[in-house]
Every structure is written in C-alpha cells, then in structure tokens.
Design an enzyme around this catalytic site. Structure first.
Site, mmCIF file in Angstrom:
data_model
loop_
_atom_site.group_PDB
_atom_site.id
_atom_site.type_symbol
_atom_site.label_atom_id
_atom_site.label_comp_id
_atom_site.label_asym_id
_atom_site.label_seq_id
_atom_site.Cartn_x
_atom_site.Cartn_y
_atom_site.Cartn_z
ATOM 1 N N ALA A 16 0.827 -1.213 0.000
ATOM 2 C CA ALA A 16 0.000 0.000 0.000
ATOM 3 C C ALA A 16 0.857 1.257 0.000
ATOM 4 C CB ALA A 16 -0.945 -0.010 1.206
ATOM 5 N N PHE B 213 18.499 17.892 -9.887
ATOM 6 C CA PHE B 213 18.766 16.587 -9.285
ATOM 7 C C PHE B 213 19.857 15.916 -10.105
ATOM 8 C CE2 PHE B 213 16.191 13.764 -6.300
ATOM 9 C CZ PHE B 213 16.090 14.753 -5.334
ATOM 10 N N GLN C 244 21.450 0.378 -5.549
ATOM 11 C CA GLN C 244 21.989 1.736 -5.458
ATOM 12 C C GLN C 244 22.336 2.090 -4.017
ATOM 13 O OE1 GLN C 244 19.591 5.649 -5.962
ATOM 14 N NE2 GLN C 244 20.652 5.353 -7.902
ATOM 15 N N HIS D 23 23.000 5.237 -1.932
ATOM 16 C CA HIS D 23 22.860 6.692 -1.981
ATOM 17 C C HIS D 23 24.107 7.316 -1.370
ATOM 18 C CE1 HIS D 23 21.281 10.722 -1.465
ATOM 19 N NE2 HIS D 23 20.206 10.381 -2.154
ATOM 20 N N LEU E 244 18.817 8.855 5.460
ATOM 21 C CA LEU E 244 19.068 9.578 4.219
ATOM 22 C C LEU E 244 19.102 11.087 4.432
ATOM 23 C CD1 LEU E 244 19.295 9.145 1.107
ATOM 24 C CD2 LEU E 244 16.851 9.618 1.010
ATOM 25 N N GLU F 4 19.300 14.188 -1.687
ATOM 26 C CA GLU F 4 20.083 14.788 -2.765
ATOM 27 C C GLU F 4 19.739 16.267 -2.927
ATOM 28 O OE1 GLU F 4 20.660 13.600 -7.462
ATOM 29 O OE2 GLU F 4 20.408 12.059 -5.934
ATOM 30 N N ARG G 69 24.180 9.049 -9.003
ATOM 31 C CA ARG G 69 24.456 8.588 -7.640
ATOM 32 C C ARG G 69 25.561 7.542 -7.565
ATOM 33 N NH1 ARG G 69 18.184 8.243 -5.454
ATOM 34 N NH2 ARG G 69 17.906 10.494 -5.178
ATOM 35 N N HIS H 299 20.137 1.983 -0.665
ATOM 36 C CA HIS H 299 18.987 2.870 -0.845
ATOM 37 C C HIS H 299 17.892 2.310 -1.744
ATOM 38 C CE1 HIS H 299 16.826 6.627 -1.001
ATOM 39 N NE2 HIS H 299 17.021 6.777 -2.297
ATOM 40 N N GLU I 143 9.156 -0.590 -6.618
ATOM 41 C CA GLU I 143 10.548 -0.996 -6.435
ATOM 42 C C GLU I 143 10.750 -2.499 -6.482
ATOM 43 O OE1 GLU I 143 14.337 -0.226 -3.396
ATOM 44 O OE2 GLU I 143 12.436 0.815 -3.053
ATOM 45 N N ARG J 267 19.653 4.099 -10.889
ATOM 46 C CA ARG J 267 18.468 4.957 -10.989
ATOM 47 C C ARG J 267 18.835 6.421 -10.801
ATOM 48 N NH1 ARG J 267 15.340 7.416 -7.384
ATOM 49 N NH2 ARG J 267 16.027 6.268 -5.534
ATOM 50 N N SER K 262 12.145 7.256 -9.075
ATOM 51 C CA SER K 262 11.523 6.126 -8.368
ATOM 52 C C SER K 262 10.050 6.388 -8.087
ATOM 53 C CB SER K 262 12.264 5.830 -7.067
ATOM 54 O OG SER K 262 12.275 6.964 -6.224
#
Length: 621
Positions: free
Chosen positions: A17, A132, A254, A256, A266, A269, A300, A373, A406, A417, A422
């Site tokens: 969900a 980004f 990945q 991060h 995190l 970015e 990244r 990540h 994902e 990515r 994402s």
C-alpha cells in the site's frame, strides 16, 4: 482495518500500500472498463493487503522530488529526460519503457497535483522544480531543474494524497497482514491468489484471486547500513522466487551517496541541489576531479564510488561522535546555503542532522557515507505491469500476475536509478498495471451474473493447499525454540540473524565487489546463516501480535534474496552503473549488455536490452 469477511473469490488482490500499490488500485477503479461495469451494477471485488498501516509505507520517506519535464522554472523537454534516464542507467535501460516514463511524467505529476499533492510553488504559482543528479538539458548538457518537490517531504505528500483518494473510493484494506505465499496454478502459468498471516488474530488466511499485483517495495534490509525502513525485507521478490519465477538485474543495488554517518538515515540529494558540497579530510571539493561538469550532482553511483575512492586513498574523516573510530566518511558542507532558505526547502534534512548528529548544518560540516537505498532490479514485468518468465529466448507472461514499484523491474532504471525517477516509476507504472488489470477483470468479473467461474475451483484448491502447508509450518514455529546452547537458553533469534546477514552482504557487495567477496558471502550464508534460520522458532507460543513470527519469515526471505543477488553478481563479469567489480573494472557491452535473469536455484540467463533510439556510448559526467 481488516476485512469483516473474506470473499470466496476476488477480482484482484494488491499486495502493498505504498505509491505503486495505491496507484494501481486507483488506476483500476478509475479505468473506463470498471466505470462501465459499475454503471451496469457490477462492483469489482478488490482487496489491498499490507504488512503495515498504509501511511507507514516507505514511500513516505522519499524526500527530494519526482522527475518530470514540466519546464516551470527552466525550459525542458521529455526527450532530454528520456536520454538522461538511459545514460543514468548505463545503457542497461529498456528504451521503450524509459520513453513511456519520460513522455508521461508531466501528466503523472499534474494528476498527482489534482489528487491533492501540495507541491512547493514558484512565485507565479506553478509547481516548483529543482536540480537533481544526472538530469540535464540538450542531451547531456548543463544541469536542469526537473524535480518537482514539496519542500523535502514529497513522498509523504504523495502517500497521504493517494491513500485519501483510495479511502474516498471505498478501497478495502487488510492492514498488518503479512503475505507468506504467492500462489500459482496450472503449472505456474496462472495467478491463483495469496496466503497471508493476519497478525491481529494470528490466523493464516487463503485469499483467492483471479489477479494478483505485487507492490511490496525494496530490500534495503539486506545490508547493515540502509536508508530503508525496517520493513523492507524483499518479501515480494522472495515470494516470486519461491513460486518458481525469476528476478531481473537483482545485482544492481543503489547506494545513496549521502547517508548520515553510521545511521543510514538519508540526507536528500536536494541538499546538494540547493548548494551542498562534498569535501574530503583536506577540505577539498573532490567531486570536481571525478565529474568535472556535474560535480556533486553527478549520477548517484558515480558520487558513491568517488566517496569510497577518497576514503580508500586515506582522505576520509571520522564521525565526530566517534573521533577515534574509522575514517570512513566524508563531509557534506551545507554552510554556503542561506539558513532561512535551508529551513524553508530542507526542513527534514535540517531536523535529521540536528536530532541525530547534534550538529547545525548552517555552521557545521556533516559526516556522511554511502547507504543502501534502492533495488534497481526485481520482478520482471512488461510495460503494462505483467509478470513474465524468460524461457527459450522468449517472454512468457504469467496470466493474472502483475507487479509495480521498487519490487518490480520494467527496466527504466537499468544499472543505476536517477534521483526523482523512483516515485515516477511507482505512480506511472502502478497506474498502468491497474488499468491492465481492469481490462482483464472487465472480460469476466466475479460478480457478473454471466461470469464464467469454471476455472475458479483450480485457483481455490491451489490457494487452500498452500494455506494448509503454511498453517502446519506456523504450528511448528510456535512449538517453541530449539535448545541450541550449552546453558539451556536458546540463542538463535531472527533479529540477530538479520544483523549478521546485513554485515555479510555489506562486506560482499557494498559499492564494490570481487569474485572473492561474493564467494566468501555465499560460503558464510550457506554454512553459518541458513542452517540457523532453518531451526528458528518463536520464544512465545501465542500467534496473535507475535512479531517474531513475521521476523522469522522475513529473515528467510532475505536469505533467499541474498543468494539470488550474489549469484547474479557473480555472473556479471563487468563493471556497470551501481555495480563495480574490482576484478572486472570495465563495462563489457559485447558480453553483458543484457539483463540477468536469476532463478531460485541460482541459475542465471541473460535477456537482450531493448535499444531503440540511443546506442550505447561512454558515460561521463
């Protein structure tokens, strides 16, 4: 919320969900086919099953933005976004899928706004956008402001908006139900439903369904240091392997670049997009040497490798909380950002640094290191969300089985990515999968008086048999722990085992790997971890609200997934995107410009990449 009673048969069951699962539910319910069915008095029977309360889904942790070529701040073009996505994925991207992602990104973001997502605004009232990493203008030229944002809480905004829309649409949820089995029938050619453990009642439930969609998120808990929430244990991917299907490109994980030192939390970015600079122990802004044009906002994987190279060269720094500890971090310097601007557009980053590092980013340098990540690979799907096998050189779709988000791999991310893609992937391809399910449901809805239910007995029998097997296993788990110690106190527990597995995987695959690190990890898993996992039992015999039950299944899922990831990594003898093989340092398009397809037995085959517009070339930032 839990359903008051389970239907004998569902048109569709959605597992998960977060953004992908909720987008699929809304895409299904708002489709022309379902609208027409409702006008005829036929309501589709839909159930969304989630191991968490939906608003705790990891989508809510996404910070920086969602990518779309809206052009609200600077001129932009979806073709540039398309190219950047392919280049960012180191040419392991299926270009037909990436084209859809980029072309329909603006529509996706505008639809999110219409559903209630409160984006940050430009002075003239348009959706605000920021730079980004890896997003450029003119096919790899100067950086462009493409990420639509809501301060640094975009995931929170999207999750709440989609959930509210689902509640308004009357979507039924089974919350805090843990899915233990994906059930297939007809020799694995047809989805038959799922088996789930209701953590509130402690009961195993068979849920029969003609269509199943998996949207279970990633697998960050495979690694000791991760930005992922506690629940991202790769369940959907492991269920797929256990059902006899494959995973695609699962070796690409990945890391991060900017996880807060030794916490994994995190730091978006967006902090670098707003002017943050990475510095080594000498105070040098070292990214100028590794990515002369894009510097701190290179892709990244490039930034993470550069950080590790600085640390390996002896230019790392220690975490100020442990000044005598290892020098395995670098500095994130945010002191050049105006403090008021920082509080306005990076409130969550500032709060995280203040609370967990006891530092003021307006004055202090912040220690960071790469953190696990995102899982680029996953359950192989078509651009319509259909799960398939790769066999005999062809795609073989499993009827009624879908995936999104994902846990899936439509291969828009390839080997790495880009930031902002994402959430876009989850919302856009989640919606498409829901629409595809709707078309299937409309052909033969469960509640239609004209429905053909001749195949339902086969589906029901398969799900019931799987549930009976799982009930027997649950009884065994609850029988009590096996005494495996000298003093009579059982020592094995799933949490300890997860931590051990995370350390093994971090040493084997974090940012870089070799055949030796992979082989060592496989030996440790098979020799030390799997045998213990097989003996795990709960320390309490009550099934209801017993978190250890689900933890045992989670660690077993992680072990299954870890072995698949290691076998896929072993087979790819090149360096590409997020995967740096120190023993194979170059990209090898001749042999490995292909998607790995790994099965539960560790066998790996390769599937060609769809290249339509942009042939591979050297990747530089």
């Amino acid at each position: 919320m839990s359903p008051k009673r389970l239907e004998d048969m569902y048109d569709a069951v959605i597992v998960g969900a977060g953004a992908a699962g909720l987008s699929a539910a809304l895409g299904l319910l708002r489709s022309p086919e379902i609208t027409e069915l409702k006008e005829q008095g036929v309501d589709p029977k839909i159930l969304v099953v989630s191991k968490l309360q939906p608003l705790r889904s990891h989508t809510g942790s996404a910070e920086g933005g969602i990518a779309a070529s809206l052009g609200n701040v600077e001129s932009d073009d979806w073709h540039w976004h398309y190219y950047d996505t392919i280049k960012g994925g180191d040419w392991l991207v299926d270009q037909d899928a990436a084209k859809l992602l980029a072309e329909y990104a603006p529509q996706t973001v505008i639809n999110l706004e219409r559903q209630g997502v409160a984006f940050s605004r430009t002075e003239d009232g348009h959706i605000a956008q920021r730079r980004f990493g890896g997003h450029t203008r003119e096919f790899g030229g100067a950086p462009v402001k493409r990420a639509a944002y809501a301060a640094d809480r975009i995931g929170h905004q999207i999750l709440h908006a989609l959930w509210q829309q689902c509640v308004a649409a009357g979507v039924e949820f089974a919350e805090e139900w843990y899915v233990t089995d994906l059930v297939l029938a007809d020799d694995g050619k047809q989805a038959a439903g799922i088996v789930a453990f209701d953590t509130h009642s402690g009961k195993i439930q068979a849920i029969h369904a003609r269509n199943v969609l998996l949207a279970t998120g990633g697998a960050g808990r495979l690694f000791h240091t991760t930005s992922n929430s506690w629940d991202l244990t790769g369940d959907g991917m492991a269920l797929t392997l256990a059902a006899g299907l494959q995973l695609e490109d699962i070796e690409f994980v990945q890391f991060h670049p900017t996880g807060l030192a030794h916490t994994g939390i995190l730091l978006s970015e967006a902090a670098r997009a707003e002017g943050g600079i990475l510095r080594n122990a000498d105070g040098e802004p070292f990214m100028e040497r590794y990515a002369p044009e894009h510097k701190d906002l290179a892709a990244r994987d490039v930034v993470s490798r550069s950080i590790m190279a600085e640390i390996d060269a002896g230019r790392g720094v220690a975490d100020p909380k442990d000044p005598d500890g290892p020098k395995d971090c670098v500095w994130l310097d945010m002191t050049g950002i105006d403090p008021e601007r920082m509080k306005e557009v990076l409130p969550q980053v500032v709060e995280t640094i203040e609370q967990y590092a006891n530092l003021d980013p307006a004055k202090d340098l912040v220690p960071i290191k790469p953190t696990a990540h995102y899982t680029m690979g996953g359950i192989p799907i078509t651009t319509d969300g259909e799960v398939y096998r790769w066999a005999d050189g062809a795609v073989q779709v499993v009827d009624g089985l879908f995936a999104a988000g994902e846990c899936s791999c439509v291969s828009v991310h390839g080997a790495n990515r880009l930031g902002g893609n994402s959430l876009l992937d989850a919302c856009l391809f989640g919606t498409r999968a829901g629409q595809t399910m709707a078309a299937r449901i409309a052909e033969n809805p469960v509640d239609s008086p004209m429905a053909d239910d001749s195949a339902d007995d086969m589906l029901t029998d398969a799900a019931d048999q799987a549930a009976d097997s799982r009930k027997a296993e649950l009884d065994e788990l609850l029988a009590g722990p096996i005494d495996d110690s000298d003093d009579g106190v059982p020592t094995a527990n799933p949490y300890q085992l997860m931590a051990q597995l995370g350390s093994v995987m971090e040493q084997a695959l974090a940012v870089r790997c070799t055949a030796q690190t992979i082989d060592t990890a496989l030996t440790q898993i098979n020799g030390d971890i799997t045998p213990v996992a097989d003996t795990l039992r709960t320390h309490d015999k009550t099934a209801a609200f017993n978190q250890e039950v689900t933890a045992i299944w989670e660690v077993r899922h992680l072990i299954e997934l870890a072995e698949a990831m290691l076998h896929a990594s072993e087979s790819r003898q090149e360096s590409r995107g997020s995967m740096q093989r120190l023993d194979f340092p170059e990209r090898d398009d001749e042999h490995f410009l292909a998607h790995s397809m790994v099965a539960d037995d560790g066998s790996v085959s390769f599937k060609p990449v769809h290249i339509t517009d942009y042939p591979p070339k050297k990747r530089e930032y």
